[in-house]
Design a protein around this motif. Structure first.
Motif, PDB file in Angstrom:
ATOM      1  N   ARG A 101      20.654   5.550   2.730  1.00 42.83           N
ATOM      2  CA  ARG A 101      22.034   5.478   2.260  1.00 42.83           C
ATOM      3  C   ARG A 101      22.337   6.629   1.309  1.00 42.83           C
ATOM      4  O   ARG A 101      23.413   7.207   1.333  1.00 42.83           O
ATOM      5  CB  ARG A 101      22.251   4.143   1.557  1.00 42.83           C
ATOM      6  CG  ARG A 101      23.480   3.439   2.082  1.00 42.83           C
ATOM      7  CD  ARG A 101      23.674   2.128   1.374  1.00 42.83           C
ATOM      8  NE  ARG A 101      23.508   1.026   2.305  1.00 42.83           N
ATOM      9  CZ  ARG A 101      23.509  -0.242   1.941  1.00 42.83           C
ATOM     10  NH1 ARG A 101      23.632  -0.581   0.671  1.00 42.83           N
ATOM     11  NH2 ARG A 101      23.390  -1.178   2.828  1.00 42.83           N
TER      12      ARG A 101
ATOM     13  N   GLU B 218      14.287  15.497   4.802  1.00 39.38           N
ATOM     14  CA  GLU B 218      15.753  15.418   4.699  1.00 39.38           C
ATOM     15  C   GLU B 218      16.181  15.208   3.251  1.00 39.38           C
ATOM     16  O   GLU B 218      17.164  15.777   2.787  1.00 39.38           O
ATOM     17  CB  GLU B 218      16.275  14.271   5.563  1.00 39.38           C
ATOM     18  CG  GLU B 218      16.209  14.585   7.040  1.00 39.38           C
ATOM     19  CD  GLU B 218      16.766  13.463   7.912  1.00 39.38           C
ATOM     20  OE1 GLU B 218      17.211  13.767   9.016  1.00 39.38           O
ATOM     21  OE2 GLU B 218      16.738  12.293   7.476  1.00 39.38           O
TER      22      GLU B 218
ATOM     23  N   GLY C 269      22.962   9.674   3.173  1.00 38.56           N
ATOM     24  CA  GLY C 269      24.032   9.518   4.157  1.00 38.56           C
ATOM     25  C   GLY C 269      23.532   9.569   5.582  1.00 38.56           C
ATOM     26  O   GLY C 269      24.203  10.103   6.449  1.00 38.56           O
ATOM     27  N   ARG C 270      22.349   8.987   5.807  1.00 41.76           N
ATOM     28  CA  ARG C 270      21.867   8.907   7.195  1.00 41.76           C
ATOM     29  C   ARG C 270      22.144   7.511   7.721  1.00 41.76           C
ATOM     30  O   ARG C 270      21.696   6.525   7.158  1.00 41.76           O
ATOM     31  CB  ARG C 270      20.362   9.189   7.256  1.00 41.76           C
ATOM     32  CG  ARG C 270      19.747   8.737   8.575  1.00 41.76           C
ATOM     33  CD  ARG C 270      18.371   9.248   8.840  1.00 41.76           C
ATOM     34  NE  ARG C 270      18.293  10.649   9.202  1.00 41.76           N
ATOM     35  CZ  ARG C 270      18.914  11.223  10.237  1.00 41.76           C
ATOM     36  NH1 ARG C 270      19.715  10.506  10.998  1.00 41.76           N
ATOM     37  NH2 ARG C 270      18.764  12.497  10.488  1.00 41.76           N
ATOM     38  N   HIS C 271      22.940   7.465   8.794  1.00 45.98           N
ATOM     39  CA  HIS C 271      23.184   6.162   9.431  1.00 45.98           C
ATOM     40  C   HIS C 271      22.592   6.235  10.821  1.00 45.98           C
ATOM     41  O   HIS C 271      23.073   7.002  11.646  1.00 45.98           O
ATOM     42  CB  HIS C 271      24.674   5.843   9.492  1.00 45.98           C
ATOM     43  CG  HIS C 271      25.259   5.697   8.116  1.00 45.98           C
ATOM     44  ND1 HIS C 271      24.910   4.683   7.267  1.00 45.98           N
ATOM     45  CD2 HIS C 271      26.121   6.476   7.433  1.00 45.98           C
ATOM     46  CE1 HIS C 271      25.559   4.825   6.126  1.00 45.98           C
ATOM     47  NE2 HIS C 271      26.293   5.913   6.198  1.00 45.98           N
TER      48      HIS C 271
ATOM     49  N   ARG D 295      23.751  13.703  12.264  1.00 48.04           N
ATOM     50  CA  ARG D 295      23.776  14.459  11.020  1.00 48.04           C
ATOM     51  C   ARG D 295      23.681  13.524   9.824  1.00 48.04           C
ATOM     52  O   ARG D 295      24.057  12.370   9.891  1.00 48.04           O
ATOM     53  CB  ARG D 295      25.082  15.236  10.951  1.00 48.04           C
ATOM     54  CG  ARG D 295      25.120  16.428  11.904  1.00 48.04           C
ATOM     55  CD  ARG D 295      26.499  17.006  11.893  1.00 48.04           C
ATOM     56  NE  ARG D 295      26.869  17.447  10.551  1.00 48.04           N
ATOM     57  CZ  ARG D 295      26.538  18.628  10.035  1.00 48.04           C
ATOM     58  NH1 ARG D 295      25.856  19.481  10.747  1.00 48.04           N
ATOM     59  NH2 ARG D 295      26.903  18.966   8.819  1.00 48.04           N
ATOM     60  N   VAL D 296      23.185  14.091   8.733  1.00 48.65           N
ATOM     61  CA  VAL D 296      23.214  13.334   7.482  1.00 48.65           C
ATOM     62  C   VAL D 296      24.334  13.918   6.625  1.00 48.65           C
ATOM     63  O   VAL D 296      24.708  15.078   6.790  1.00 48.65           O
ATOM     64  CB  VAL D 296      21.872  13.423   6.716  1.00 48.65           C
ATOM     65  CG1 VAL D 296      20.813  12.577   7.368  1.00 48.65           C
ATOM     66  CG2 VAL D 296      21.413  14.841   6.582  1.00 48.65           C
ATOM     67  N   ARG D 297      24.864  13.101   5.724  1.00 49.86           N
ATOM     68  CA  ARG D 297      26.005  13.572   4.930  1.00 49.86           C
ATOM     69  C   ARG D 297      25.570  14.636   3.925  1.00 49.86           C
ATOM     70  O   ARG D 297      26.278  15.591   3.668  1.00 49.86           O
ATOM     71  CB  ARG D 297      26.658  12.386   4.213  1.00 49.86           C
ATOM     72  CG  ARG D 297      27.927  12.768   3.521  1.00 49.86           C
ATOM     73  CD  ARG D 297      28.812  11.582   3.106  1.00 49.86           C
ATOM     74  NE  ARG D 297      28.356  10.286   3.529  1.00 49.86           N
ATOM     75  CZ  ARG D 297      27.871   9.369   2.696  1.00 49.86           C
ATOM     76  NH1 ARG D 297      27.763   9.600   1.439  1.00 49.86           N
ATOM     77  NH2 ARG D 297      27.486   8.204   3.157  1.00 49.86           N
ATOM     78  N   HIS D 298      24.373  14.475   3.352  1.00 44.75           N
ATOM     79  CA  HIS D 298      23.918  15.431   2.335  1.00 44.75           C
ATOM     80  C   HIS D 298      22.792  16.294   2.887  1.00 44.75           C
ATOM     81  O   HIS D 298      21.820  15.791   3.435  1.00 44.75           O
ATOM     82  CB  HIS D 298      23.435  14.690   1.092  1.00 44.75           C
ATOM     83  CG  HIS D 298      24.550  14.003   0.385  1.00 44.75           C
ATOM     84  ND1 HIS D 298      25.495  14.678  -0.355  1.00 44.75           N
ATOM     85  CD2 HIS D 298      24.885  12.699   0.326  1.00 44.75           C
ATOM     86  CE1 HIS D 298      26.372  13.809  -0.841  1.00 44.75           C
ATOM     87  NE2 HIS D 298      26.018  12.602  -0.449  1.00 44.75           N
ATOM     88  N   ASP D 299      22.956  17.603   2.713  1.00 46.79           N
ATOM     89  CA  ASP D 299      21.906  18.542   3.100  1.00 46.79           C
ATOM     90  C   ASP D 299      22.014  19.737   2.153  1.00 46.79           C
ATOM     91  O   ASP D 299      22.710  19.658   1.131  1.00 46.79           O
ATOM     92  CB  ASP D 299      22.033  18.942   4.577  1.00 46.79           C
ATOM     93  CG  ASP D 299      23.419  19.496   4.906  1.00 46.79           C
ATOM     94  OD1 ASP D 299      24.123  19.911   3.964  1.00 46.79           O
ATOM     95  OD2 ASP D 299      23.790  19.519   6.091  1.00 46.79           O
TER      96      ASP D 299
ATOM     97  N   HIS E 173      25.498  20.555   1.435  1.00 47.15           N
ATOM     98  CA  HIS E 173      26.274  19.478   0.784  1.00 47.15           C
ATOM     99  C   HIS E 173      25.302  18.667  -0.063  1.00 47.15           C
ATOM    100  O   HIS E 173      24.996  17.497   0.245  1.00 47.15           O
ATOM    101  CB  HIS E 173      26.926  18.569   1.839  1.00 47.15           C
ATOM    102  CG  HIS E 173      27.639  19.322   2.908  1.00 47.15           C
ATOM    103  ND1 HIS E 173      27.027  19.752   4.055  1.00 47.15           N
ATOM    104  CD2 HIS E 173      28.922  19.748   2.974  1.00 47.15           C
ATOM    105  CE1 HIS E 173      27.896  20.417   4.794  1.00 47.15           C
ATOM    106  NE2 HIS E 173      29.057  20.438   4.155  1.00 47.15           N
TER     107      HIS E 173
ATOM    108  N   ALA F 210      18.467  17.630   0.778  1.00 44.94           N
ATOM    109  CA  ALA F 210      19.703  17.178   0.139  1.00 44.94           C
ATOM    110  C   ALA F 210      19.645  17.274  -1.383  1.00 44.94           C
ATOM    111  O   ALA F 210      20.673  17.258  -2.050  1.00 44.94           O
ATOM    112  CB  ALA F 210      19.974  15.724   0.545  1.00 44.94           C
TER     113      ALA F 210
END
Ligand SMILES: Nc1ncnc2c1ncn2[C@@H]1O[C@H](COP(=O)(O)OP(=O)(O)OP(=O)(O)O)[C@@H](O)[C@H]1O
Length: 693
Positions: A279, A318, A282-284, A289-293, A296, A322
């Motif tokens: 969470r 990952e 931001g990996r669902h 893609r993940v939200r944070h990298d 970001h 992030a």
């Protein structure tokens, strides 16, 4: 359909290669060494490079199998327990592993290739890439300038904080205070790894560390750091938040070297909320893609990850992508527990030398000035590395005192000490009960097998479930009715969920009479025989009041995660007379009601959870654990790590069920669940590389 490839290549050599490959793959399949998926992967590799010698696709098949077992790579050395296919492969490569290097299929990592050979290890590209990236990111954190820019000043500033937080008292163990040493060491660089068994104070230590870090910022007039708390599973995250709240309440605020007026600011700067690592970044789901990298990044200055033994290599990769490069990473966990479900054994690799310390003399001298403690000589080593100096093992369990049976069993299993285990098995202990039913007891009923009374096996299970089922059947008002108002229903659900969380049947496997399937059914029968459940229920998977359920798929919209445990409870909709419906109740301390309700139709993949595997229970604890081992003593899944993890899920009482007796237990202790991987080597190499600085 035959799995053998058709030998239609134009050159004779290729045809010969194909038939050698096919024969060995077939042999691997027949012996169970390979799975159909491994064979399919080998064929795909062969199709990409038709002229490659047969050991290339066979190596791919062996690697694929290894990865499925949680290894990050395939070691290209002879392994005594390897199957025929791998043994043949090793013979082909014995003099020269470079025989594997084949054009675009197996490279050295310079360019993307399906497989990578790194010295004596063979990787899938993605694991090799993740391992290298993790090693570089950790090396940069270890080598970034920290306390060593002015060690004397850093030690002088730390000392009053450590004196206040670790003032000796009647509880302080003899020898070095590893908690104080851990806090001091963790302030030095951007990576800290704290390992320790149950109740050794990992959470207490990290809360004190965060208080020191934030306190020093406050003293400098700098804004407090943004700190995140996370764990690999929802359950572990919830437990972390709870433990952090407890540790914060026990901080000796008055003794801190900070004006009282700043206590509120310090307190507000310490995190209390914890989330899952998925969470957080931001990996669902598994793919996408993940939200944070790196582009970001997370808005954090420090991140604490608890239960880090469950962290797999790719998730750590990952997370490190992030996390801003100058943010601190603090990993907490028990290196001796089971590793992650996915490939990798991050904690075990980072903590390989934790037990013996290996702190360089300069670090030991600095620790002396920062904490006032002299490190005993066996823990000092002038060849120690920056990684050694970032790792601390906490050694004194406050949960299990010296006389605790659970603590002694856990230690003996962890050390693989057969003699100690035999002694423990022969010595009664108030908190550990050993039951040894016959190995061939498959649960036929009330049978007496070789003088073994089946009823005595289920005594504790029936007792624990009896009290719970009575509370459920009594209903919210205690009168057997279920038409209560929402507040009454919530209070009732909270109480039964709390009781449910105190006792759990655990096992090693999913299948078989001593696995989840068998035990679910056998517990149901035992409860029916005791008159606690309707005798007409034919399956533990039917719907009934008190059915324990395990969520196996994340349901973010409902706030439920894979691994959450709940209960099926009856519900009488207002105005519908006596017609009852089923509702699912889950403990939710973060909600005002303390309970989360769901409809059966809202959740896919629910499983009955009278019994849980130790894997599923990792990250949870119960007052009383009833742990069943499989009868099949040579089950390769029954390892020292699994047994240790299962035993240490128990807080106060442990019932150990060893079908076939102590020999099965001893055999489990000799089998290690070691995972192949090169993270430690890659990290040491990255630290030696000037480009990492
Ligand atoms: N230095 C200390 N002084 C006094 N009590 C302590 C100290 N360290 C830990 N404790 C107590 O010991 C118990 C276990 O501590 P803590 O929860 O920090 O351990 P842990 O290693 O995180 O446990 P777990 O195995 O549950 O993750 C807690 O009740 C805590 O208050």
């Amino acid at each position: 359909m035959s799995l053998l490839p058709t030998a239609n290549a134009p050159e004779e050599g290729v045809t010969a290669h194909n038939s050698v490959m096919a024969a060995w793959l077939q042999r691997g399949l027949a012996s169970g060494e390979l799975r159909p998926a491994d064979v399919a992967f080998a064929h795909w590799i062969a199709a990409q490079a038709p002229s490659a010698p047969p050991w290339v696709p066979i190596a791919a098949a062996c690697l694929s199998r290894h990865v499925a077992d949680g290894h990050v790579c395939l070691p290209l050395q002879t392994a005594p327990t390897a199957g025929p296919c791998r043994r043949w492969l090793m013979q082909q490569l014995a003099d020269c592993p470079t025989r594997l290097d084949h054009g675009d299929i197996i490279g050295n990592g310079t360019n993307p290739t399906p497989l990578v050979r790194d010295g004596a290890r063979l990787y899938l590209w993605r694991h090799w890439y993740s391992e290298q990236a993790v090693a570089r990111a950790l090396a940069q954190r270890l080598l970034a300038p920290g306390a060593d820019t002015d060690p004397t000043a850093a030690a002088r500033r730390l000392r009053p904080w450590l004196d206040a937080l670790f003032a000796p008292n009647a509880d302080t163990p003899a020898g070095p205070d590893w908690q104080a040493l851990a806090v001091a060491l963790a302030t030095r660089q951007r990576l800290a790894v704290i390992t320790g068994g149950p109740g050794t104070g990992k959470t207490t230590t990290v809360v004190r560390l965060l208080a020191v870090l934030q306190g020093l910022r406050l003293a400098d007039g700098a804004p407090p750091w943004r700190i995140g708390l996370a764990a690999p599973t929802g359950k572990a995250a919830a437990r972390l938040a709870q433990s952090v709240a407890g540790a914060l309440a026990h901080l000796p605020w008055c003794a801190l070297p900070l004006p009282t007026a700043q206590h509120g600011t310090l307190r507000a700067s310490l995190p209390t909320h914890a989330t899952t690592v998925h969470r957080l970044i931001g990996r669902h789901g598994a793919i996408g893609r993940v939200r944070h990298d790196a582009d970001h990044p997370l808005w954090l200055d420090a991140l604490v990850i608890d239960e880090a033994s469950m962290l797999d290599l790719e998730l750590l990769h990952e997370t490190l992508q992030a996390l801003p490069p100058d943010a601190r990473l603090i990993l907490l966990g028990d290196r001796d527990q089971l590793a992650s479900v996915e490939a990798g054994a991050v904690m075990a690799q980072l903590c390989e030398r934790a037990r013996s310390g290996h702190y360089p003399a300069a670090v030991a001298a600095w620790l002396h000035s920062a904490t006032g403690q002299a490190l005993p000589a066996p823990f000092c080593d002038d060849d120690g590395t920056a990684l050694d100096a970032a790792v601390v093992m906490l050694r004194h369990s406050r949960r299990f005192g010296g006389d605790s049976g659970i603590g002694q069993w856990a230690a003996a299993v962890n050390d693989g000490d057969a003699q100690r285990l035999v002694r423990l098995a022969e010595t009664p202990s108030p908190d550990v009960r050993l039951l040894c039913p016959p190995a061939d007891d498959s649960g036929g009923g009330n049978a007496r097998l070789d003088g073994w009374d089946e009823a005595s096996l289920w005594e504790e299970v029936v007792h624990a479930w009896g009290a719970l089922l009575q509370a459920i059947h009594a209903g919210p008002r205690g009168d057997g009715g279920f038409d209560a108002d929402a507040a009454e229903r919530d209070a009732w659900a909270r109480a039964v969920l709390q009781r449910h969380a105190t006792f759990q049947v655990l096992c090693a496997l999913r299948d078989g009479p001593w696995g989840v399937q068998g035990l679910n059914q056998r517990v149901l029968r035992a409860l029916q025989r005791a008159g606690l459940l309707d005798a007409r229920l034919s399956s533990a998977h039917a719907w009934f009041a008190g059915r324990p359920v395990l969520v196996t798929r994340n349901a973010p919209a409902l706030g439920l995660m894979n691994g959450d445990l709940g209960l099926v409870l009856p519900y009488a909709p207002p105005g519908e007379g006596h017609s009852l419906r089923w509702r699912l109740a889950f403990a939710a301390p973060e909600l005002p009601a303390g309970v989360r309700w769901a409809l059966p139709a809202q959740l896919d993949g629910l499983q009955t959870a009278f019994a849980l595997t130790v894997h599923k229970a990792q990250g949870s604890e119960f007052d009383h654990v009833w742990l069943a081992l499989p009868a099949l003593a040579d089950s390769p899944l029954l390892t020292r790590e699994l047994l240790y993890t299962g035993i240490t899920r128990a807080r106060q009482r442990l019932t150990l069920v060893a079908p076939g007796g102590v020999p099965a237990l001893l055999q489990a202790c000799t089998r290690r669940a070691e995972r192949a991987g090169g993270l430690r080597a890659a990290l040491l190499a990255a630290m030696a590389d000037p480009a990492a600085r």
